[in-house]
Design an enzyme around this catalytic site. Structure first.
Site, mmCIF file in Angstrom:
data_model
loop_
_atom_site.group_PDB
_atom_site.id
_atom_site.type_symbol
_atom_site.label_atom_id
_atom_site.label_comp_id
_atom_site.label_asym_id
_atom_site.label_seq_id
_atom_site.Cartn_x
_atom_site.Cartn_y
_atom_site.Cartn_z
ATOM 1 N N ASP A 19 1.126 -17.807 1.786
ATOM 2 C CA ASP A 19 0.953 -16.505 0.988
ATOM 3 C C ASP A 19 2.433 -16.059 0.880
ATOM 4 O OD1 ASP A 19 -1.011 -13.471 1.339
ATOM 5 O OD2 ASP A 19 0.593 -13.874 0.214
ATOM 6 N N ASP A 132 -0.273 -16.044 -5.741
ATOM 7 C CA ASP A 132 0.629 -16.177 -4.847
ATOM 8 C C ASP A 132 0.028 -16.682 -3.679
ATOM 9 O OD1 ASP A 132 -0.562 -13.816 -3.659
ATOM 10 O OD2 ASP A 132 1.161 -13.017 -2.941
ATOM 11 N N GLU A 133 -1.183 -17.221 -3.630
ATOM 12 C CA GLU A 133 -2.006 -17.567 -2.345
ATOM 13 C C GLU A 133 -2.409 -18.773 -2.507
ATOM 14 O OE1 GLU A 133 -5.386 -15.367 -0.144
ATOM 15 O OE2 GLU A 133 -3.968 -13.963 -1.186
HETATM 16 P P1 TTP Z 1 -0.553 -9.710 -1.937
HETATM 17 O O1 TTP Z 1 -0.333 -11.048 -1.588
HETATM 18 O O2 TTP Z 1 -1.675 -8.740 -1.564
HETATM 19 O O3 TTP Z 1 0.838 -9.007 -1.111
HETATM 20 P P2 TTP Z 1 2.547 -8.878 -1.632
HETATM 21 O O4 TTP Z 1 2.926 -10.126 -2.535
HETATM 22 O O5 TTP Z 1 2.792 -7.679 -2.223
HETATM 23 O O6 TTP Z 1 3.190 -8.751 -0.120
HETATM 24 P P3 TTP Z 1 3.081 -9.370 1.254
HETATM 25 O O7 TTP Z 1 1.850 -10.485 1.105
HETATM 26 O O8 TTP Z 1 4.321 -9.852 1.722
HETATM 27 O O9 TTP Z 1 2.342 -8.332 1.921
HETATM 28 O O10 TTP Z 1 -0.214 -9.546 -3.285
HETATM 29 C C1 TTP Z 1 0.188 -10.553 -4.138
HETATM 30 C C2 TTP Z 1 0.791 -9.918 -5.492
HETATM 31 O O11 TTP Z 1 -0.513 -9.387 -6.179
HETATM 32 C C3 TTP Z 1 2.021 -8.845 -5.297
HETATM 33 O O12 TTP Z 1 3.147 -9.293 -5.381
HETATM 34 C C4 TTP Z 1 1.423 -7.959 -6.588
HETATM 35 C C5 TTP Z 1 0.128 -8.152 -6.908
HETATM 36 N N1 TTP Z 1 -0.619 -7.033 -6.446
HETATM 37 C C6 TTP Z 1 -1.034 -6.017 -7.465
HETATM 38 O O13 TTP Z 1 -0.574 -6.071 -8.533
HETATM 39 N N2 TTP Z 1 -1.826 -4.766 -7.004
HETATM 40 C C7 TTP Z 1 -2.170 -4.800 -5.552
HETATM 41 O O14 TTP Z 1 -2.762 -3.748 -5.379
HETATM 42 C C8 TTP Z 1 -2.216 -5.720 -4.661
HETATM 43 C C9 TTP Z 1 -2.361 -5.651 -3.377
HETATM 44 C C10 TTP Z 1 -1.196 -6.950 -5.083
#
Ligand code: TTP
Length: 414
Positions: A19, A132-133
């Site tokens: 992730d 991203d996962e």
């Molecule tokens: P996540 O994997 O939830 O988190 P993140 O990349 O913001 O950070 P971390 O894992 O380090 O806590 O989300 C992946 C991507 O998805 C994020 O970069 C932006 C997008 N996203 C949104 O557009 N809206 C949201 O509400 C969330 C949670 C994520």
């Protein structure tokens, strides 16, 4: 990888969950390195006159000010004013301000693709679940003794070749691997060995468990269940009568039982390899040698994956971070390593005399041959939009595709 033999216990699996840390923010930092270490918010609706919009992601520096994903942008701005506003408003503290950037999905997709390619080179079975996962079944590639080093290498490659940071969790199953990837974010690497699984899960809050939303969490709390450890002690029948099948799943996941196989999803759209020089160089012979070595590696990988390509390209990065790509499309798909070398050598001539920091070779417009097809059952293509229901993250609407895609923007605060 072949099908697992019947009777093989699921604890024999080694599953990794990767992730990316604050993914959109890390992408923005790639093309604007000055944002490194700064509070950075990626979202919509912060331009003057706009009021609607939300935070997509916030860098960890911005999170320290209380900014978080899905927050209304107005709330984010009140916690962390924009640097350019703070610079002219004496009531605002410039030290307590940050940078805001709009969402640019096309760019993030291209970065995601580079990460996916690395994942696909390290594991035969990759399940992409969002931009991203991804889950990787690495049972055949490593052992519990060596897995930490194995995963370190994946993390290092993503960092060095793409420039973003992945947190990775490893466990004997998917649900625990996901919790492990989150456990030491950012830049985490947590390996949960089969015999440690109960101990690892015991203190985990119920919200962190697969499939527990706010409503379920509240109900569980009312029953005095706060952690996975509490769930292990709970009465299975009571959980099932309250939550149905999901109750049974919860009971199992809390004790680290999850038999789901990592079923592959997502085929690489291209195959590429990159390599950076220790110091930027203008030595054309050195550059060409490196490009040809990469061409050989990429062509060899395509052959191994039974992939045909129609487009051959190079990437030349000149200091500080100017990415130049050139590609040539052929009239039909080929598997021809000599041709890859000829084309990349030709494309490279344009960069004679340039100072080069990093080079890359990519083949794209892929078609998979019959042998590969038979292994691709269930590979529904990429796109990341078809998460499993229990893994679906509610993503914010990303508004219109951003028209600044690919543009190198200068820092707002000048
Ligand atoms: P996540 O994997 O939830 O988190 P993140 O990349 O913001 O950070 P971390 O894992 O380090 O806590 O989300 C992946 C991507 O998805 C994020 O970069 C932006 C997008 N996203 C949104 O557009 N809206 C949201 O509400 C969330 C949670 C994520």
């Amino acid at each position: 990888m072949g099908a697992r033999l019947p009777g093989v216990r699921s604890t024999d699996r080694i599953v990794a969950h990767a992730d990316m840390d604050c993914f959109y923010a890390s992408c923005e930092r790639l093309r604007e390195p000055a944002l490194e270490g700064e509070p950075l918010v990626v979202g919509m609706g912060y331009e003057s006159g706009e009021t609607n919009g939300a935070v997509a992601t916030a860098s960890y520096e911005a999170r320290a000010f209380g900014v978080e994903s899905a927050q209304a942008i107005t709330e984010a701005l009140s916690k962390l004013p924009r640097k350019r506003d703070a610079a002219i408003d004496p009531d605002l503290d410039i030290e307590k301000s940050g940078f805001y950037r709009p969402v640019d999905m096309a760019f993030y997709e291209s970065v995601s693709e580079e990460v996916r390619e690395i994942l696909h080179t390290h594991a035969e079975t990759v399940r992409e679940v969002s931009i991203d996962e991804a889950y990787l079944d690495i049972t055949e590639q490593t052992t519990w003794n060596e897995v930490e080093e194995f995963v370190h290498e994946i993390k290092d490659r993503i960092h060095e070749e793409v420039g973003v940071i992945a947190s990775i969790g490893v466990a004997p199953n998917m649900s625990t691997a996901k919790i492990a990837s989150d456990a030491e974010k950012p830049d985490g690497l947590v390996v949960v060995h089969p015999e440690e699984i109960r101990e690892f899960l015991a203190p985990v809050l119920i919200e962190e468990l697969h499939g527990v939303g706010p409503v379920t969490a509240r109900t569980l709390r009312e029953r005095g269940i706060e952690t996975a450890g509490d769930l292990v002690e709970a009465d299975r029948h009571a959980l099932v009568s309250e939550f149905g099948e999901r109750g049974a799943d919860l009971y199992d996941r809390a004790r680290g039982k999850d038999d789901r196989a990592v079923t592959p999803k997502g085929v690489p759209k291209s195959l590429s390899r990159e390599s950076a020089f220790a110091e930027p160089t203008t030595d054309m012979e050195e550059i060409e040698t490196r490009v040809l070595t990469l061409a050989e590696a990429v062509a060899e990988r395509a052959t191994r994956k039974d992939a045909l390509y129609r487009t051959i390209g190079i990437k030349i990065v000149t200091p500080p971070f100017d990415v130049n790509t050139r590609a040539r499309s052929l009239s039909g798909p080929v598997d021809d390593p000599a041709l890859v070398k000829r084309v990349v050598r030709d494309l490279l001539t344009e960069f004679e005399g340039e100072r080069v920091r990093k080079v890359g070779v990519r083949v794209s417009n892929l078609e998979f041959g019959a042998a590969a097809q038979s292994n691709l059952d269930g590979w529904a293509g990429t796109g990341g939009s078809t998460s499993e229901p229990d893994e679906a993250v509610e993503k914010l609407p990303t508004d219109k595709p951003n028209d600044r895609s690919g543009q190198i923007s200068l820092s707002e605060f000048e």
